[in-house]
Design a protein around this motif. Structure first.
Motif, PDB file in Angstrom:
ATOM      1  N   UNK A  75       0.824  -1.212   0.000  1.00  0.00           N
ATOM      2  CA  UNK A  75       0.000   0.000   0.000  1.00  0.00           C
ATOM      3  C   UNK A  75       0.855   1.257   0.000  1.00  0.00           C
ATOM      4  N   UNK A  76       0.249   2.343  -0.483  1.00  0.00           N
ATOM      5  CA  UNK A  76       0.901   3.649  -0.424  1.00  0.00           C
ATOM      6  C   UNK A  76       1.829   3.885  -1.605  1.00  0.00           C
ATOM      7  N   UNK A  77       2.534   5.015  -1.544  1.00  0.00           N
ATOM      8  CA  UNK A  77       3.479   5.335  -2.621  1.00  0.00           C
ATOM      9  C   UNK A  77       4.841   4.710  -2.332  1.00  0.00           C
ATOM     10  N   UNK A  78       5.766   4.846  -3.227  1.00  0.00           N
ATOM     11  CA  UNK A  78       7.172   4.644  -2.876  1.00  0.00           C
ATOM     12  C   UNK A  78       7.884   5.964  -3.155  1.00  0.00           C
ATOM     13  N   UNK A  79       8.953   6.224  -2.416  1.00  0.00           N
ATOM     14  CA  UNK A  79       9.773   7.415  -2.617  1.00  0.00           C
ATOM     15  C   UNK A  79      11.133   6.968  -3.137  1.00  0.00           C
ATOM     16  N   UNK A  80      11.536   7.586  -4.197  1.00  0.00           N
ATOM     17  CA  UNK A  80      12.822   7.253  -4.810  1.00  0.00           C
ATOM     18  C   UNK A  80      13.774   8.410  -4.543  1.00  0.00           C
ATOM     19  N   UNK A  81      14.738   8.175  -3.664  1.00  0.00           N
ATOM     20  CA  UNK A  81      15.622   9.265  -3.248  1.00  0.00           C
ATOM     21  C   UNK A  81      16.582   9.688  -4.365  1.00  0.00           C
ATOM     22  N   UNK A  82      16.742  10.996  -4.480  1.00  0.00           N
ATOM     23  CA  UNK A  82      17.676  11.575  -5.455  1.00  0.00           C
ATOM     24  C   UNK A  82      18.980  11.930  -4.742  1.00  0.00           C
ATOM     25  N   UNK A  83      18.821  12.591  -3.596  1.00  0.00           N
ATOM     26  CA  UNK A  83      19.947  12.919  -2.715  1.00  0.00           C
ATOM     27  C   UNK A  83      19.392  12.964  -1.294  1.00  0.00           C
ATOM     28  N   UNK A  84      20.166  13.343  -0.277  1.00  0.00           N
ATOM     29  CA  UNK A  84      19.643  13.255   1.101  1.00  0.00           C
ATOM     30  C   UNK A  84      18.405  14.101   1.378  1.00  0.00           C
ATOM     31  N   UNK A  85      18.079  15.056   0.525  1.00  0.00           N
ATOM     32  CA  UNK A  85      16.910  15.897   0.812  1.00  0.00           C
ATOM     33  C   UNK A  85      15.818  15.825  -0.264  1.00  0.00           C
ATOM     34  N   UNK A  86      16.084  15.193  -1.373  1.00  0.00           N
ATOM     35  CA  UNK A  86      15.101  15.208  -2.468  1.00  0.00           C
ATOM     36  C   UNK A  86      14.712  13.796  -2.868  1.00  0.00           C
ATOM     37  N   UNK A  87      13.473  13.683  -3.341  1.00  0.00           N
ATOM     38  CA  UNK A  87      13.023  12.368  -3.816  1.00  0.00           C
ATOM     39  C   UNK A  87      11.971  12.527  -4.900  1.00  0.00           C
ATOM     40  N   UNK A  88      11.721  11.443  -5.630  1.00  0.00           N
ATOM     41  CA  UNK A  88      10.593  11.384  -6.564  1.00  0.00           C
ATOM     42  C   UNK A  88       9.493  10.590  -5.867  1.00  0.00           C
ATOM     43  N   UNK A  89       8.293  11.155  -5.820  1.00  0.00           N
ATOM     44  CA  UNK A  89       7.184  10.456  -5.166  1.00  0.00           C
ATOM     45  C   UNK A  89       5.921  10.528  -5.991  1.00  0.00           C
ATOM     46  N   UNK A  90       4.816  10.140  -5.407  1.00  0.00           N
ATOM     47  CA  UNK A  90       3.530  10.278  -6.098  1.00  0.00           C
ATOM     48  C   UNK A  90       2.427  10.546  -5.081  1.00  0.00           C
ATOM     49  N   UNK A  91       1.206  10.759  -5.561  1.00  0.00           N
ATOM     50  CA  UNK A  91       0.128  11.273  -4.705  1.00  0.00           C
ATOM     51  C   UNK A  91      -0.642  10.200  -3.953  1.00  0.00           C
ATOM     52  N   UNK A 125      -5.465   9.629  -3.571  1.00  0.00           N
ATOM     53  CA  UNK A 125      -5.441  10.681  -2.557  1.00  0.00           C
ATOM     54  C   UNK A 125      -6.813  11.071  -2.022  1.00  0.00           C
ATOM     55  N   UNK A 126      -7.906  10.720  -2.733  1.00  0.00           N
ATOM     56  CA  UNK A 126      -9.254  11.132  -2.313  1.00  0.00           C
ATOM     57  C   UNK A 126      -9.835  10.161  -1.287  1.00  0.00           C
ATOM     58  N   UNK A 127     -11.002  10.539  -0.710  1.00  0.00           N
ATOM     59  CA  UNK A 127     -11.641   9.659   0.282  1.00  0.00           C
ATOM     60  C   UNK A 127     -12.567   8.644  -0.371  1.00  0.00           C
ATOM     61  N   UNK A 128     -13.111   8.994  -1.530  1.00  0.00           N
ATOM     62  CA  UNK A 128     -14.025   8.093  -2.245  1.00  0.00           C
ATOM     63  C   UNK A 128     -13.312   7.409  -3.395  1.00  0.00           C
TER      64      UNK A 128
END
Ligand code: C5P
Length: 230
Positions: free
Chosen positions: A20-36, A185-188
């Motif tokens: 479940x949920x998104x995954x985060x793909x780290x670019x560097x220690x402070x940045x990542x690629x994610x999704x909603x 991201x929505x409730x319905x």
């Protein structure tokens, strides 16, 4: 969901793995690629499956959600590679796998251990490499659990979903139309359930109501395949 339709015990004795949920793909220690993805649908499915009597392992990407009541095990991961490893371990001997996670299709080819500085070498260009398709990989195992996938589509939902069902060799696919009000991201949510022999529309409802209906359908399809336990 039909109020007379009970989840009680329909998955008793079965081991169910849900990502479940998104995954985060780290670019560097402070940045990542994610999704909603919020993880709400997957967590609602985990709660419904536990309520139906299953021993549930929930593998969660970065989400701000409490573990649902009755879930036996929760494994928190961040990246697609971590989710892949956790799922592959958890599905050994599992009866049902439900892939609700919005796994990143790509990760950066080279993680930078240092924060990438602005201006030093102009605008950076990120090279991406493909992540493993966790769902397709589970479906390719032998023996394999009963495999349920999700698909979020913005257009031609039924056509794209059936193509996905066949390409990934799934037992069941829950497709949703992504727009502003429902879906990611929505409730319905509203789902089109598709399997090799047919389809069924589960109309718009809260994610928790829809999850109960979905789990009831998954249990019915699973038992139709395997024969109901005495
Ligand atoms: O191909 P697409 O990403 O639309 O497929 C969605 C389904 O595949 C979801 O069930 C999702 O959890 C799963 N998936 C996966 N691993 C990926 C990409 C998608 O398990 N790398």
């Amino acid at each position: 969901m039909n109020p007379n339709e009970s989840l009680d015990g329909t998955l008793t004795g079965l081991r169910v793995v849900i990502d479940a949920g998104p995954t985060y793909e780290d670019i560097d220690p402070v940045r990542f690629l994610g999704n909603r993805s919020s993880g709400k649908m997957g967590f609602a499915v985990a709660e419904a499956a536990a309520r139906a009597g299953a021993e549930v392992t929930l593998i969660a990407g970065p989400v701000a959600l409490a573990t649902p009541a009755g879930v036996a095990r929760r494994v928190d991961v961040r990246s697609a590679l971590q989710m892949h490893a956790a799922v592959m371990q958890a599905v050994q001997g599992a009866d049902i796998f439900i892939a609700t996670a919005a796994v990143a299709d790509w990760r950066v080819a080279e993680y930078s251990a240092r924060k990438i500085k602005k201006g030093a070498r102009g605008t950076p260009v990120l090279e991406l490499v493909e992540n493993p398709d966790i769902l397709a990989e589970v479906a390719a195992r032998d023996p394999r659990p009963f495999v349920v996938g999700f698909a979020a589509e913005t257009d031609h939902v039924a056509e794209h979903a059936r193509a996905k069902l066949e390409r990934k060799k799934l037992d069941l696919l829950a497709a949703n139309h992504v727009n502003e009000e429902i879906g990611i991201g929505a409730d319905d949510n509203a789902l089109e359930l598709i399997w090799p022999g047919g389809s069924e529309t589960l109309p718009r409802a809260s994610k928790s109501e829809l999850a109960k209906t979905l789990v009831a359908r998954i249990a019915a399809h699973y038992h139709a395949r395997h024969g109901k336990p005495a």
